[in-house]
Write a protein that holds these residues in place. Structure first.
Motif, PDB file in Angstrom:
ATOM      1  N   LEU A  15       6.550  24.751 -22.084  1.00 18.89           N
ATOM      2  CA  LEU A  15       7.739  23.824 -21.867  1.00 18.89           C
ATOM      3  C   LEU A  15       7.846  23.437 -21.016  1.00 18.89           C
ATOM      4  O   LEU A  15       8.530  22.237 -21.422  1.00 18.89           O
ATOM      5  N   ALA A  16       7.591  23.412 -19.582  1.00 13.49           N
ATOM      6  CA  ALA A  16       7.980  21.510 -18.375  1.00 13.49           C
ATOM      7  C   ALA A  16       6.541  20.944 -19.346  1.00 13.49           C
ATOM      8  O   ALA A  16       7.060  20.088 -19.105  1.00 13.49           O
ATOM      9  N   LEU A  17       5.348  21.410 -19.578  1.00 17.79           N
ATOM     10  CA  LEU A  17       5.166  20.141 -19.227  1.00 17.79           C
ATOM     11  C   LEU A  17       4.932  19.495 -20.454  1.00 17.79           C
ATOM     12  O   LEU A  17       5.171  18.478 -20.847  1.00 17.79           O
ATOM     13  N   ALA A  18       5.330  20.371 -21.785  1.00 12.20           N
ATOM     14  CA  ALA A  18       6.413  19.534 -23.096  1.00 12.20           C
ATOM     15  C   ALA A  18       7.571  18.418 -22.725  1.00 12.20           C
ATOM     16  O   ALA A  18       7.669  17.631 -22.769  1.00 12.20           O
ATOM     17  N   CYS A  19       7.790  18.954 -21.145  1.00  8.75           N
ATOM     18  CA  CYS A  19       9.092  18.326 -21.284  1.00  8.75           C
ATOM     19  C   CYS A  19       8.869  17.460 -20.840  1.00  8.75           C
ATOM     20  O   CYS A  19      10.074  16.254 -21.125  1.00  8.75           O
ATOM     21  N   VAL A  20       7.845  17.346 -19.746  1.00  8.21           N
ATOM     22  CA  VAL A  20       7.430  16.265 -18.980  1.00  8.21           C
ATOM     23  C   VAL A  20       6.696  15.363 -19.787  1.00  8.21           C
ATOM     24  O   VAL A  20       7.329  13.621 -19.904  1.00  8.21           O
ATOM     25  N   ALA A  21       6.694  16.092 -21.279  1.00 11.74           N
ATOM     26  CA  ALA A  21       5.170  14.838 -22.017  1.00 11.74           C
ATOM     27  C   ALA A  21       6.765  14.115 -23.385  1.00 11.74           C
ATOM     28  O   ALA A  21       6.707  12.597 -22.886  1.00 11.74           O
ATOM     29  N   VAL A  22       7.920  14.639 -23.274  1.00  9.84           N
ATOM     30  CA  VAL A  22       9.111  14.324 -23.659  1.00  9.84           C
ATOM     31  C   VAL A  22       9.992  12.995 -23.475  1.00  9.84           C
ATOM     32  O   VAL A  22       9.337  11.947 -23.522  1.00  9.84           O
ATOM     33  N   THR A  23       9.574  13.444 -21.660  1.00  3.54           N
ATOM     34  CA  THR A  23      10.119  12.588 -21.026  1.00  3.54           C
ATOM     35  C   THR A  23       9.781  11.261 -20.646  1.00  3.54           C
ATOM     36  O   THR A  23       9.935   9.540 -21.103  1.00  3.54           O
ATOM     37  N   VAL A  24       8.069  11.201 -20.815  1.00  4.92           N
ATOM     38  CA  VAL A  24       7.462  10.038 -20.845  1.00  4.92           C
ATOM     39  C   VAL A  24       6.813   9.340 -22.171  1.00  4.92           C
ATOM     40  O   VAL A  24       7.384   8.037 -21.918  1.00  4.92           O
ATOM     41  N   LEU A  39      22.735   7.827 -19.546  1.00  4.46           N
ATOM     42  CA  LEU A  39      22.974   9.257 -19.554  1.00  4.46           C
ATOM     43  C   LEU A  39      21.504  10.179 -19.979  1.00  4.46           C
ATOM     44  O   LEU A  39      21.327  11.143 -20.036  1.00  4.46           O
ATOM     45  N   GLY A  40      20.635   9.155 -21.178  1.00  2.00           N
ATOM     46  CA  GLY A  40      19.564   9.727 -21.722  1.00  2.00           C
ATOM     47  C   GLY A  40      18.724  10.248 -20.431  1.00  2.00           C
ATOM     48  O   GLY A  40      18.100  10.760 -20.617  1.00  2.00           O
ATOM     49  N   ARG A  41      18.488   8.899 -19.429  1.00  2.00           N
ATOM     50  CA  ARG A  41      17.769   8.847 -18.552  1.00  2.00           C
ATOM     51  C   ARG A  41      17.704  10.207 -17.661  1.00  2.00           C
ATOM     52  O   ARG A  41      16.935  11.146 -16.894  1.00  2.00           O
ATOM     53  N   LEU A  42      19.326  10.696 -17.419  1.00  2.00           N
ATOM     54  CA  LEU A  42      19.541  11.606 -16.501  1.00  2.00           C
ATOM     55  C   LEU A  42      19.509  13.081 -16.962  1.00  2.00           C
ATOM     56  O   LEU A  42      18.581  14.093 -16.165  1.00  2.00           O
ATOM     57  N   GLY A  43      19.648  12.836 -18.296  1.00  2.00           N
ATOM     58  CA  GLY A  43      19.945  14.299 -19.242  1.00  2.00           C
ATOM     59  C   GLY A  43      18.303  14.662 -19.489  1.00  2.00           C
ATOM     60  O   GLY A  43      17.535  15.645 -18.939  1.00  2.00           O
ATOM     61  N   ALA A  44      16.647  13.816 -19.205  1.00  2.18           N
ATOM     62  CA  ALA A  44      16.066  13.723 -18.913  1.00  2.18           C
ATOM     63  C   ALA A  44      15.285  14.434 -17.735  1.00  2.18           C
ATOM     64  O   ALA A  44      13.996  15.521 -17.639  1.00  2.18           O
ATOM     65  N   ILE A  45      15.542  13.468 -17.062  1.00  4.62           N
ATOM     66  CA  ILE A  45      15.649  14.005 -15.577  1.00  4.62           C
ATOM     67  C   ILE A  45      16.249  15.379 -15.371  1.00  4.62           C
ATOM     68  O   ILE A  45      14.735  16.292 -14.420  1.00  4.62           O
TER      69      ILE A  45
END
Length: 433
Positions: A15-24, A39-45
Motif C-alpha cells: 500500500l505504501a508503494l502504491a501511494c508513492v506510485a499514484v502520487t508520482v 489541496l490535491g498536492r497536500l493530500g497526496a503528500i
C-alpha cells in the motif's frame, strides 16, 4: 490478519508503494494553480507519508512485538479472564484452557521460526504459543513454552519438571528468543545429547505494559511487573503444566534487559528463583525515557531505587542463597567493569560464575556464543525430578526403586567449575554452534 503477521507487513509495504506510485503519476496534474490542485498536492503528500509510516510501524512491531494483538492496540485487554484452575489433580491441554491463566494464542511469529520440533511430541518435544494472564498484576503477556520430549513420555507422566523463565531484551520480543538465540532449538539438542536435563522453558518479554520498559519493577501506582514474574507467572505455569513446586526447580535467564531482570528477580526473590543467568545485563535499574518514573516520588522512592541496585544490596544486605551466571566481554561491552565489581562483591551463601569473552558486543552475535554454555550451566542448578504427582487411587503403586532416576540432582556447588567468581570462555567449554 494478525497484528504481527507477515501478511499484514507485506500489505502495508504494498500500500505504501502504491501511494508513492499514484502520487508520482498524478503530480503533473496537481502542479497547476488554484485551490483544488494545492489541496490535491497536500493530500497526496499526507497520504504518502502516512502510508510509509504505517508500513514502517507494522514491520518494526512485527519484529520487536511492542503490541502483539489488535486487542492490545485498541486497549481491550482489561476484561480478560483471570480465573484460576483448581482441584482435580490433572492438567488440561492449553488449547482447552479458555478460562485459565495460560491460554492458547495465535502463532505470534512462531510460524516464521526455523528448526522447531517437527514430529510427535514424545520424540522431539513441543513449542506452544500462549498468553499468560496475571491474576494480581492484571497483565496479559505473550509467551512461548517449550516442553521436552520426556514431558510426553509415559515413564515421566507423574514427574514435575524444572523451569527456566527466559526473558528477552527490550524492546525485543519473544520472537528474538526463538529466532535469533534459538533457545528451544538449542535446548532440544542439549537434552537429546544428555548435556541438559529435561526442562520446561518459558519464553517471555521483560515488559508487561508495552511500549513502556517496566524493567521487572513494581511501579507505584503503575504496572506491577515484579509481581507478574514472581507470583502471577509461577501460578499460571503451575496451573497448566507439570512443573516443580519448590524454588530449587526454578531459574531465571535473560539477555540485555532480560538479564537485568533475571538477576533482580532472583536476588530480590530467592524463594521463587534460586538461579539466574544474565548475558550483558545491568546491575542497577534506572529511570530513562523508555521507563518513565519506576520508583515514584518522596522518601520511599530513594529507598526503592537503592534496593534495585544489586551492588548496593550486596554491600548492605545479607546475600541471598542463589547461584548466578554473568556474561560480558573485556572489550566491546560497557558493562564489563560493573560485571567484575559484581563478581568480586558476591559473598556466601551466594555463588557467582561468569563467562568473560576477550571481546564482544551488545548484540546477538555475542549472545549466540554464550547461550549454549549458559543453558548447560543453569540446567546443573535445577533439581529434576523435583517432585512427583500423586498416584491416582485406581493406579497400582509402583514397587520400590521402579522409578529410575528419582533422586533429586543438587545444584549448589556440586558441579565442576562452581567456584565463586570463576571466569569461563565458552570457546573452552563448548562450541555453541
Amino acid at each position: 490478519m494478525g497484528l504481527t503477521s507477515q501478511s499484514l507487513g507485506y500489505t502495508g509495504i504494498v500500500l505504501a508503494l502504491a501511494c508513492v506510485a499514484v502520487t508520482v503519476w498524478l503530480w503533473p496534474r496537481l502542479a497547476r494553480q488554484g485551490l483544488r490542485p494545492v489541496l490535491g498536492r497536500l493530500g497526496a503528500i499526507v497520504m504518502t507519508q502516512l502510508s510509509i509510516l504505517c508500513a514502517i510501524g507494522i514491520v518494526v512491531n512485527s519484529h520487536f512485538e511492542f503490541v502483539g494483538t489488535w486487542d492490545q492496540l485498541l486497549g481491550n485487554n482489561d476484561k480478560g479472564p483471570v480465573s484460576v484452575n483448581e482441584g482435580g489433580g490433572g492438567y488440561a491441554a492449553v488449547g482447552d484452557m479458555k478460562g485459565g491463566l495460560v491460554q492458547p494464542a495465535g502463532p505470534q511469529g512462531l510460524d516464521r521460526v526455523t528448526g522447531l520440533p517437527q514430529g510427535t511430541p514424545d520424540k522431539v518435544g513441543k513449542v506452544e504459543s500462549v498468553r499468560f494472564i496475571g491474576r494480581r498484576s492484571r497483565a496479559i503477556n505473550p509467551g512461548f513454552v517449550y516442553l521436552p520430549p520426556q514431558y510426553f513420555q509415559p515413564q515421566f507422566q507423574r514427574q514435575r519438571f524444572p523451569v527456566m523463565v527466559v526473558i528477552s531484551g527490550y524492546p525485543g520480543g519473544i520472537m528474538n528468543l526463538a529466532q535469533h538465540l534459538q533457545v528451544p532449538q538449542n535446548a532440544g539438542r542439549l537434552i537429546a545429547q544428555g548435556r541438559m536435563q529435561p526442562t520446561v522453558i518459558v519464553m517471555v518479554r521483560p515488559t508487561i505494559a508495552p511500549p513502556r520498559d517496566t524493567e521487572c519493577v513494581d511501579v507505584p501506582g503503575g504496572p506491577q511487573a515484579e509481581t507478574f514474574f514472581t507470583k502471577d507467572l509461577p501460578d499460571a505455569l503451575k496451573s497448566a503444566y507439570r512443573v516443580g513446586r519448590d524454588p530449587s526447580a526454578w531459574g531465571a535467564f535473560g539477555y540485555s534487559s532480560g538479564g537485568t531482570c533475571s538477576l533482580q528477580l532472583a536476588m530480590r526473590n530467592p524463594t521463587v528463583y534460586t538461579s539466574a543467568v544474565s548475558l550483558s545485563g545491568d546491575f542497577v535499574v534506572k529511570d530513562d525515557l523508555t521507563t518513565g518514573s519506576l520508583f515514584g516520588s518522596g522518601k520511599a522512592a530513594a529507598q526503592r531505587r537503592r534496593e534495585h541496585d544489586l551492588l548496593w544490596r550486596l554491600k548492605h544486605l545479607p546475600a541471598p542463597q542463589i547461584s548466578a551466571l554473568v556474561a560480558s566481554s573485556r572489550k566491546g561491552e560497557q558493562g564489563y567493569g560493573d560485571t567484575m565489581k559484581f563478581i568480586r562483591a558476591a559473598k556466601a551463601p551466594m555463588r557467582v560464575d561468569s563467562i568473560i569473552l576477550p571481546q564482544g558486543s551488545h548484540q546477538f552475535t555475542t549472545w549466540r556464543r554464550e547461550v549454549v554454555p549458559a543453558l548447560e550451566w543453569q540446567s546443573r542448578q535445577l533439581t529434576f525430578p523435583q517432585d512427583t504427582e500423586p498416584v491416582p487411587p485406581s493406579t497400582p503403586q509402583p514397587s520400590p526403586g521402579s522409578e529410575k532416576g528419582a533422586d533429586s540432582k543438587k545444584g549448589s556447588g556440586s558441579e565442576k567449575g562452581s567456584d565463586s567468581g570463576k571466569e569461563s570462555d565458552p570457546e573452552e567449554e563448548s562450541d555453541p554452534e
